[in-house]
Design an enzyme around this catalytic site. Structure first.
Site, PDB file in Angstrom:
ATOM      1  N   GLY A 109      -8.691   4.076 -27.924  1.00  0.00           N
ATOM      2  CA  GLY A 109      -8.500   3.378 -26.820  1.00  0.00           C
ATOM      3  C   GLY A 109      -9.115   4.542 -25.593  1.00  0.00           C
ATOM      4  N   SER A 114     -11.760   4.671 -24.203  1.00  0.00           N
ATOM      5  CA  SER A 114     -12.933   4.425 -23.113  1.00  0.00           C
ATOM      6  C   SER A 114     -12.586   3.638 -21.825  1.00  0.00           C
ATOM      7  CB  SER A 114     -14.040   3.416 -24.291  1.00  0.00           C
ATOM      8  OG  SER A 114     -13.603   2.149 -24.410  1.00  0.00           O
ATOM      9  N   SER A 115     -11.102   3.526 -21.673  1.00  0.00           N
ATOM     10  CA  SER A 115     -10.784   2.997 -20.567  1.00  0.00           C
ATOM     11  C   SER A 115      -9.409   3.108 -20.200  1.00  0.00           C
ATOM     12  CB  SER A 115     -10.820   1.126 -20.820  1.00  0.00           C
ATOM     13  OG  SER A 115     -10.355   0.243 -20.052  1.00  0.00           O
ATOM     14  N   GLY A 116      -9.177   2.683 -18.977  1.00  0.00           N
ATOM     15  CA  GLY A 116      -7.757   2.926 -18.254  1.00  0.00           C
ATOM     16  C   GLY A 116      -7.041   4.091 -18.765  1.00  0.00           C
ATOM     17  N   ARG A 143     -13.745   0.174 -29.656  1.00  0.00           N
ATOM     18  CA  ARG A 143     -14.817  -0.696 -30.372  1.00  0.00           C
ATOM     19  C   ARG A 143     -16.242  -0.975 -29.725  1.00  0.00           C
ATOM     20  NH1 ARG A 143     -10.599  -5.675 -30.105  1.00  0.00           N
ATOM     21  NH2 ARG A 143     -10.925  -4.724 -28.090  1.00  0.00           N
ATOM     22  N   ASP A 202     -12.333  -0.590 -35.048  1.00  0.00           N
ATOM     23  CA  ASP A 202     -11.253  -1.653 -34.557  1.00  0.00           C
ATOM     24  C   ASP A 202      -9.929  -0.755 -35.231  1.00  0.00           C
ATOM     25  OD1 ASP A 202      -9.124  -3.378 -34.368  1.00  0.00           O
ATOM     26  OD2 ASP A 202     -10.580  -5.095 -34.857  1.00  0.00           O
ATOM     27  N   SER A 246       3.779   3.372 -26.153  1.00  0.00           N
ATOM     28  CA  SER A 246       4.468   2.215 -25.739  1.00  0.00           C
ATOM     29  C   SER A 246       4.581   1.466 -24.843  1.00  0.00           C
ATOM     30  CB  SER A 246       6.097   2.294 -26.412  1.00  0.00           C
ATOM     31  OG  SER A 246       6.791   1.205 -26.350  1.00  0.00           O
ATOM     32  N   TYR A 304       4.174  -9.161 -27.125  1.00  0.00           N
ATOM     33  CA  TYR A 304       3.646  -7.942 -26.688  1.00  0.00           C
ATOM     34  C   TYR A 304       4.772  -7.085 -26.738  1.00  0.00           C
ATOM     35  CZ  TYR A 304       2.182  -3.885 -23.462  1.00  0.00           C
ATOM     36  OH  TYR A 304       1.926  -2.657 -22.930  1.00  0.00           O
ATOM     37  N   LYS A 309       5.642  -3.273 -28.805  1.00  0.00           N
ATOM     38  CA  LYS A 309       5.863  -1.867 -28.272  1.00  0.00           C
ATOM     39  C   LYS A 309       7.275  -1.386 -28.668  1.00  0.00           C
ATOM     40  CE  LYS A 309       2.100  -1.059 -25.993  1.00  0.00           C
ATOM     41  NZ  LYS A 309       0.852  -0.410 -26.725  1.00  0.00           N
TER      42      LYS A 309
HETATM   43  N1  LIG Z   1      -1.795  -0.883 -17.901  1.00  0.00           N
HETATM   44  C1  LIG Z   1      -0.562  -1.129 -18.130  1.00  0.00           C
HETATM   45  O1  LIG Z   1       0.304  -1.639 -17.191  1.00  0.00           O
HETATM   46  C2  LIG Z   1      -0.066  -0.696 -19.281  1.00  0.00           C
HETATM   47  C3  LIG Z   1       1.470  -0.554 -19.051  1.00  0.00           C
HETATM   48  C4  LIG Z   1       2.253  -0.051 -20.308  1.00  0.00           C
HETATM   49  C5  LIG Z   1       1.642   0.418 -21.661  1.00  0.00           C
HETATM   50  N2  LIG Z   1       0.318   0.088 -21.717  1.00  0.00           N
HETATM   51  C6  LIG Z   1      -0.390   0.560 -22.750  1.00  0.00           C
HETATM   52  O2  LIG Z   1      -1.364   1.566 -22.682  1.00  0.00           O
HETATM   53  C7  LIG Z   1      -2.422   1.343 -23.576  1.00  0.00           C
HETATM   54  C8  LIG Z   1      -3.708   1.381 -22.892  1.00  0.00           C
HETATM   55  O3  LIG Z   1      -3.807   0.064 -21.971  1.00  0.00           O
HETATM   56  P1  LIG Z   1      -4.711   0.267 -20.605  1.00  0.00           P
HETATM   57  O4  LIG Z   1      -4.141  -0.621 -19.739  1.00  0.00           O
HETATM   58  O5  LIG Z   1      -5.363   1.213 -20.456  1.00  0.00           O
HETATM   59  O6  LIG Z   1      -5.664  -0.839 -21.521  1.00  0.00           O
HETATM   60  P2  LIG Z   1      -7.551  -1.103 -21.279  1.00  0.00           P
HETATM   61  O7  LIG Z   1      -7.966  -0.590 -19.901  1.00  0.00           O
HETATM   62  O8  LIG Z   1      -7.972  -2.448 -21.547  1.00  0.00           O
HETATM   63  O9  LIG Z   1      -8.191  -0.018 -22.489  1.00  0.00           O
HETATM   64  C9  LIG Z   1      -7.765  -0.340 -23.918  1.00  0.00           C
HETATM   65  C10 LIG Z   1      -8.525   0.676 -24.433  1.00  0.00           C
HETATM   66  O10 LIG Z   1      -8.280   0.275 -25.937  1.00  0.00           O
HETATM   67  C11 LIG Z   1      -9.478  -0.068 -26.637  1.00  0.00           C
HETATM   68  N3  LIG Z   1      -9.077  -1.084 -27.615  1.00  0.00           N
HETATM   69  C12 LIG Z   1      -8.317  -2.464 -27.527  1.00  0.00           C
HETATM   70  N4  LIG Z   1      -8.180  -3.002 -28.474  1.00  0.00           N
HETATM   71  C13 LIG Z   1      -8.853  -1.991 -29.602  1.00  0.00           C
HETATM   72  C14 LIG Z   1      -8.850  -2.226 -31.014  1.00  0.00           C
HETATM   73  N5  LIG Z   1      -8.490  -3.364 -31.650  1.00  0.00           N
HETATM   74  N6  LIG Z   1      -9.517  -1.317 -31.468  1.00  0.00           N
HETATM   75  C15 LIG Z   1      -9.861  -0.084 -31.077  1.00  0.00           C
HETATM   76  N7  LIG Z   1      -9.993   0.229 -29.547  1.00  0.00           N
HETATM   77  C16 LIG Z   1      -9.143  -0.977 -29.026  1.00  0.00           C
HETATM   78  C17 LIG Z   1     -10.412  -0.487 -25.590  1.00  0.00           C
HETATM   79  O11 LIG Z   1     -11.924  -0.691 -25.984  1.00  0.00           O
HETATM   80  P3  LIG Z   1     -12.397  -1.625 -26.571  1.00  0.00           P
HETATM   81  O12 LIG Z   1     -11.952  -2.799 -26.062  1.00  0.00           O
HETATM   82  O13 LIG Z   1     -14.063  -1.267 -26.595  1.00  0.00           O
HETATM   83  O14 LIG Z   1     -12.167  -1.640 -28.313  1.00  0.00           O
HETATM   84  C18 LIG Z   1     -10.059   0.260 -24.400  1.00  0.00           C
HETATM   85  O15 LIG Z   1     -10.842   1.471 -24.642  1.00  0.00           O
HETATM   86  C19 LIG Z   1      -2.303  -0.018 -24.280  1.00  0.00           C
HETATM   87  O16 LIG Z   1      -1.652   0.260 -25.463  1.00  0.00           O
HETATM   88  C20 LIG Z   1      -1.261  -0.603 -23.501  1.00  0.00           C
HETATM   89  O17 LIG Z   1      -0.591  -1.580 -24.140  1.00  0.00           O
HETATM   90  C21 LIG Z   1      -0.708  -0.427 -20.658  1.00  0.00           C
END
Ligand SMILES: NC(=O)c1ccc[n+]([C@@H]2O[C@H](COP(=O)([O-])OP(=O)(O)OC[C@H]3O[C@@H](n4cnc5c(N)ncnc54)[C@H](OP(=O)(O)O)[C@@H]3O)[C@@H](O)[C@H]2O)c1
Length: 266
Positions: free
Chosen positions: A13, A15-17, A38, A59, A137, A151, A155
């Site tokens: 993951g 590539s983003s966020g 992905r 994936d 988590s 969700y 977690k």
């Molecule tokens: N943002 C929040 O508020 C928050 C809060 C608590 C926890 N989190 C956790 O932090 C983590 C990152 O979240 P984020 O907000 O940074 O999300 P995001 O911006 O959507 O980034 C998610 C990353 O995971 C990859 N990804 C998603 N599904 C995948 C799969 N099945 N296989 C491989 N790669 C996958 C995406 O790339 P592709 O789609 O190209 O695969 C992307 O690189 C997650 O586990 C999320 O649950 C986030």
């Protein structure tokens, strides 16, 4: 203490966020970073943005894709010193309106995606008698929050796996830590907001979302200080502490027992 300069950090993951910002922060500390996700185009853009060493598409829910992807980045960047499992997504909604497929998908990606990645790197970490794993988590993995029946359990499971694995890998010098980000401004958070029931929105609105850079800094600092519980805001830090008030004492006792059994068997 895990040293980031010269370490090979593999981020699912990435590539983003949060994953992307953690990659940038790790590169700034002198690490070689590899990204797995992905979408190949997004991966390539992220890699050139942060100066990643390698990328591979997979994936995380599919070990038949993830294992070769990890082998590929290890082939280019060397053995994985630090694994960060940030791949994941959040699908909120009213319990009775969510399809069964959503519950399954959240477990497949958020929990099993974490498990598959860890299982792919641990044998080499055991062989090298060192390594560091950080799972991601959420605050919603510490306390049940309205709207997160699909969700939240995934977690909670990530947290359970991390805490359980910690004691099994500690004798090999491997640190297994869990990060609990609060609401964080990312593309994933934007997608999640489009699905939130109003009650979940109201709960979220009480606390200002953090920037991904801020969470990434906490993760990198947590790695460098060997923290087992990584938080980026006071509310989640308080929740994590209250949930595990007796944790440090119980962990020390269990580790002592593990050492005793190993001594007796050797
Ligand atoms: N943002 C929040 O508020 C928050 C809060 C608590 C926890 N989190 C956790 O932090 C983590 C990152 O979240 P984020 O907000 O940074 O999300 P995001 O911006 O959507 O980034 C998610 C990353 O995971 C990859 N990804 C998603 N599904 C995948 C799969 N099945 N296989 C491989 N790669 C996958 C995406 O790339 P592709 O789609 O190209 O695969 C992307 O690189 C997650 O586990 C999320 O649950 C986030």
């Amino acid at each position: 203490m895990t040293k980031l300069p010269d370490a090979h950090v593999v981020i699912t993951g990435g590539s983003s966020g949060i994953g992307l910002e953690t990659a940038r922060a790790a590169v700034a500390r002198g690490a070689r970073v590899s990204l797995i996700a992905r979408d190949a185009e997004r991966l390539a853009a992220a890699a050139s943005d942060v100066g990643a060493t390698a990328t591979a598409c997979a994936d995380v829910a599919r070990p038949d894709e993830l294992r070769p992807a990890i082998d590929e980045v290890v082939g280019k960047g060397g053995p994985c010193d630090v694994l960060i499992t940030s791949a994941g997504s959040s699908h909120p909604g009213y319990f009775e309106r969510l399809d069964d497929a959503v519950f399954r998908d959240q477990m497949d990606v958020d929990y099993f995606g974490t498990l598959h990645a860890i299982r792919a790197v641990v044998p080499s970490m055991i062989e090298r008698q060192r390594g560091h794993v950080v799972t991601i988590s959420s605050t919603a993995g510490l306390i049940g929050v309205f709207g997160y029946t699909a969700y939240g359990p995934a977690k909670f499971a990530v947290r359970g796996l991390t805490e359980t694995l910690r004691s099994e890998l500690a004798p090999y010098g491997i640190v297994v830590a869990c990060a609990y980000p609060p609401d964080t401004r990312t593309p994933g958070f934007d997608a999640e907001n489009a699905l939130k029931p109003p009650e979940t929105e109201r709960i979220s609105a009480a606390i200002k979302p953090r920037e991904a850079v801020h969470v990434a800094k906490a993760i990198v600092a947590g790695i460098e200080k060997d923290r087992l519980v990584i938080t980026a805001d006071v509310q989640t830090a308080a929740l994590a502490r209250a949930a595990g008030l007796l944790g440090p004492y119980v962990r020390r006792t269990m580790d002592r027992q593990v050492r005793r059994v190993r001594r007796e068997r050797s």
